[in-house]
Design a protein around this motif. Structure first.
Motif, mmCIF file in Angstrom:
data_model
loop_
_atom_site.group_PDB
_atom_site.id
_atom_site.type_symbol
_atom_site.label_atom_id
_atom_site.label_comp_id
_atom_site.label_asym_id
_atom_site.label_seq_id
_atom_site.Cartn_x
_atom_site.Cartn_y
_atom_site.Cartn_z
ATOM 1 N N ASN A 1 80.535 52.840 3.261
ATOM 2 C CA ASN A 1 80.779 53.258 4.579
ATOM 3 C C ASN A 1 80.396 52.600 5.615
ATOM 4 O O ASN A 1 80.253 52.745 6.675
ATOM 5 C CB ASN A 1 80.075 54.801 4.649
ATOM 6 N N ASP A 2 79.761 51.211 5.219
ATOM 7 C CA ASP A 2 79.644 50.132 6.068
ATOM 8 C C ASP A 2 80.867 49.432 6.545
ATOM 9 O O ASP A 2 81.938 49.418 6.069
ATOM 10 C CB ASP A 2 78.964 49.066 5.554
ATOM 11 N N THR A 3 80.945 48.866 7.876
ATOM 12 C CA THR A 3 81.870 48.235 8.396
ATOM 13 C C THR A 3 81.676 46.690 8.205
ATOM 14 O O THR A 3 80.493 46.317 8.366
ATOM 15 C CB THR A 3 82.129 48.525 9.854
ATOM 16 N N SER A 4 82.766 45.834 8.057
ATOM 17 C CA SER A 4 82.468 44.285 7.963
ATOM 18 C C SER A 4 83.215 43.733 9.216
ATOM 19 O O SER A 4 84.054 44.040 9.621
ATOM 20 C CB SER A 4 83.188 43.868 6.781
ATOM 21 N N THR A 5 82.446 42.800 9.746
ATOM 22 C CA THR A 5 82.896 41.980 10.811
ATOM 23 C C THR A 5 83.130 40.444 10.430
ATOM 24 O O THR A 5 81.964 40.107 10.106
ATOM 25 C CB THR A 5 82.239 42.428 12.400
ATOM 26 N N PHE A 6 83.919 39.892 11.062
ATOM 27 C CA PHE A 6 84.354 38.316 10.926
ATOM 28 C C PHE A 6 84.180 37.892 12.364
ATOM 29 O O PHE A 6 84.383 38.416 13.219
ATOM 30 C CB PHE A 6 85.588 38.123 10.226
ATOM 31 N N LEU A 7 83.702 36.546 12.270
ATOM 32 C CA LEU A 7 83.538 35.815 13.507
ATOM 33 C C LEU A 7 84.602 34.514 13.316
ATOM 34 O O LEU A 7 84.278 33.858 12.289
ATOM 35 C CB LEU A 7 82.190 35.092 13.831
ATOM 36 N N ASN B 1 87.622 27.139 21.924
ATOM 37 C CA ASN B 1 86.148 27.151 21.496
ATOM 38 C C ASN B 1 85.228 28.471 21.767
ATOM 39 O O ASN B 1 83.903 28.332 21.465
ATOM 40 C CB ASN B 1 85.512 25.939 22.202
ATOM 41 N N LYS B 2 86.108 29.600 21.879
ATOM 42 C CA LYS B 2 85.309 30.551 22.156
ATOM 43 C C LYS B 2 85.191 31.358 20.871
ATOM 44 O O LYS B 2 86.306 31.421 20.000
ATOM 45 C CB LYS B 2 85.780 31.709 23.157
ATOM 46 N N ILE B 3 84.139 32.142 20.672
ATOM 47 C CA ILE B 3 83.809 33.031 19.423
ATOM 48 C C ILE B 3 84.301 34.357 19.384
ATOM 49 O O ILE B 3 83.771 34.944 20.625
ATOM 50 C CB ILE B 3 82.361 32.927 18.875
ATOM 51 N N LYS B 4 85.181 34.944 18.726
ATOM 52 C CA LYS B 4 85.352 36.508 18.909
ATOM 53 C C LYS B 4 85.244 37.220 17.570
ATOM 54 O O LYS B 4 85.364 36.407 16.494
ATOM 55 C CB LYS B 4 86.858 36.601 19.495
ATOM 56 N N THR B 5 84.880 38.499 17.600
ATOM 57 C CA THR B 5 84.739 39.220 16.572
ATOM 58 C C THR B 5 86.209 39.769 15.943
ATOM 59 O O THR B 5 86.814 40.081 16.649
ATOM 60 C CB THR B 5 83.572 40.175 16.600
ATOM 61 N N LEU B 6 86.138 40.063 14.555
ATOM 62 C CA LEU B 6 87.255 40.696 14.021
ATOM 63 C C LEU B 6 86.663 41.837 13.482
ATOM 64 O O LEU B 6 86.214 41.577 12.162
ATOM 65 C CB LEU B 6 87.861 39.795 13.090
ATOM 66 N N VAL C 1 87.755 44.507 10.883
ATOM 67 C CA VAL C 1 88.614 44.792 10.216
ATOM 68 C C VAL C 1 88.649 46.406 9.939
ATOM 69 O O VAL C 1 89.664 46.878 9.396
ATOM 70 C CB VAL C 1 88.679 44.163 8.543
ATOM 71 N N SER C 2 87.684 47.119 10.268
ATOM 72 C CA SER C 2 87.772 48.404 10.084
ATOM 73 C C SER C 2 88.375 49.095 11.412
ATOM 74 O O SER C 2 88.712 50.306 11.186
ATOM 75 C CB SER C 2 86.316 49.207 10.014
ATOM 76 N N ASN C 3 88.748 48.566 12.222
ATOM 77 C CA ASN C 3 89.315 48.948 13.566
ATOM 78 C C ASN C 3 90.851 48.716 13.437
ATOM 79 O O ASN C 3 91.469 47.759 13.377
ATOM 80 C CB ASN C 3 88.734 48.149 14.990
ATOM 81 N N PRO C 4 91.568 49.940 13.160
ATOM 82 C CA PRO C 4 92.998 49.450 13.017
ATOM 83 C C PRO C 4 93.713 49.129 14.222
ATOM 84 O O PRO C 4 95.022 48.561 14.094
ATOM 85 C CB PRO C 4 93.431 51.031 12.583
ATOM 86 N N THR C 5 93.454 49.245 15.524
ATOM 87 C CA THR C 5 93.875 48.542 16.664
ATOM 88 C C THR C 5 93.273 47.527 17.005
ATOM 89 O O THR C 5 93.709 46.875 18.089
ATOM 90 C CB THR C 5 93.794 49.909 17.664
ATOM 91 N N GLY C 6 92.429 46.980 16.455
ATOM 92 C CA GLY C 6 91.688 45.583 16.844
ATOM 93 C C GLY C 6 92.350 44.409 16.275
ATOM 94 O O GLY C 6 93.345 44.691 15.135
ATOM 95 N N ALA C 7 92.055 43.202 16.444
ATOM 96 C CA ALA C 7 92.373 41.820 15.702
ATOM 97 C C ALA C 7 91.693 41.911 14.339
ATOM 98 O O ALA C 7 90.871 42.548 14.165
ATOM 99 C CB ALA C 7 91.954 40.799 16.568
#
Length: 201
Positions: A57-63, A69-74, A76-82
């Motif tokens: 039930n945990d969510t995983s996030t990628f950077l 050169n900016k860092i953004k999070t992805l 993957v548990s959010n169906p509407t996000g990147a």
């Protein structure tokens, strides 16, 4: 055996502010145990402590680092996000019998790669004297990805029926993949061949 530990303190070009709950470099109000307000450069490796395994039930996030050169999070548990990649199903209904000559997905071909990975058609076909298999592919036209699909040499058995193509596509950012150039393979009339060198080793 004697071990000697030497500690060196250099005059640094920044000021470190210490509070009971954290240390700040370039900031008087650190929001974590250590916060660096500004650029940081590491000349050696960095050690990361123990990270617990993810539970179901945990969510995983990628950077990821963008071209700016900016860092953004992805997330993957959010169906509407990147995300790292996308799976999109197109239901293309009521084409000219079984023929989709050109469907523009409007996915930018400069930023993304699109692969058509499966396709199906839901109507009975009149094969005539020739057998046929479904043909589908993705191609680039005017800067966007397009899809074509057809059963060559076949048509709807009932021309009045309205059919539907279901095409599943895998879409992912070019930032997450390495694009190799085109490789020409001269077969010289033979049925077998081999690459001169592997593209990855």
């Amino acid at each position: 055996m004697k071990t000697t530990i030497l500690l060196f303190f250099y005059a640094l070009s920044f000021t470190a502010f210490s509070q009971t709950d954290g240390v700040g470099i370039g900031t008087t109000q650190p929001r974590a145990k250590l916060e660096v307000a500004g650029d940081a450069r590491l000349s050696e490796g960095i050690s990361i402590g123990i990270i617990d395994n993810l539970e179901d039930n945990d969510t995983s996030t990628f950077l990821i680092q963008e071209q700016s050169n900016k860092i953004k999070t992805l997330d993957v548990s959010n169906p509407t996000g990147a995300a790292l990649g996308y799976i999109q199903v197109y239901e293309i209904y009521n084409p000219n019998e079984d023929w989709v000559l050109d469907f523009d997905t409007r996915v930018n071909a400069n930023d993304f790669v699109l692969n058509a990975i499966s396709a199906s058609y839901d109507r009975e076909l009149d094969m005539g004297f020739n057998s046929t298999i479904p043909y589908y592919s993705a191609f680039i036209s005017n800067g966007t990805w397009h899809i074509t699909a057809d059963f060559p040499e076949a048509n709807n058995r009932n021309p009045a029926e309205l059919g539907t193509w279901t095409v599943t596509c895998l879409i992912y950012s070019k930032d997450l993949s390495k694009q190799f150039g085109r490789v020409e393979i001269p077969m010289a009339g033979n049925t077998t061949g081999a690459a001169a060198n592997p593209i990855v080793d």
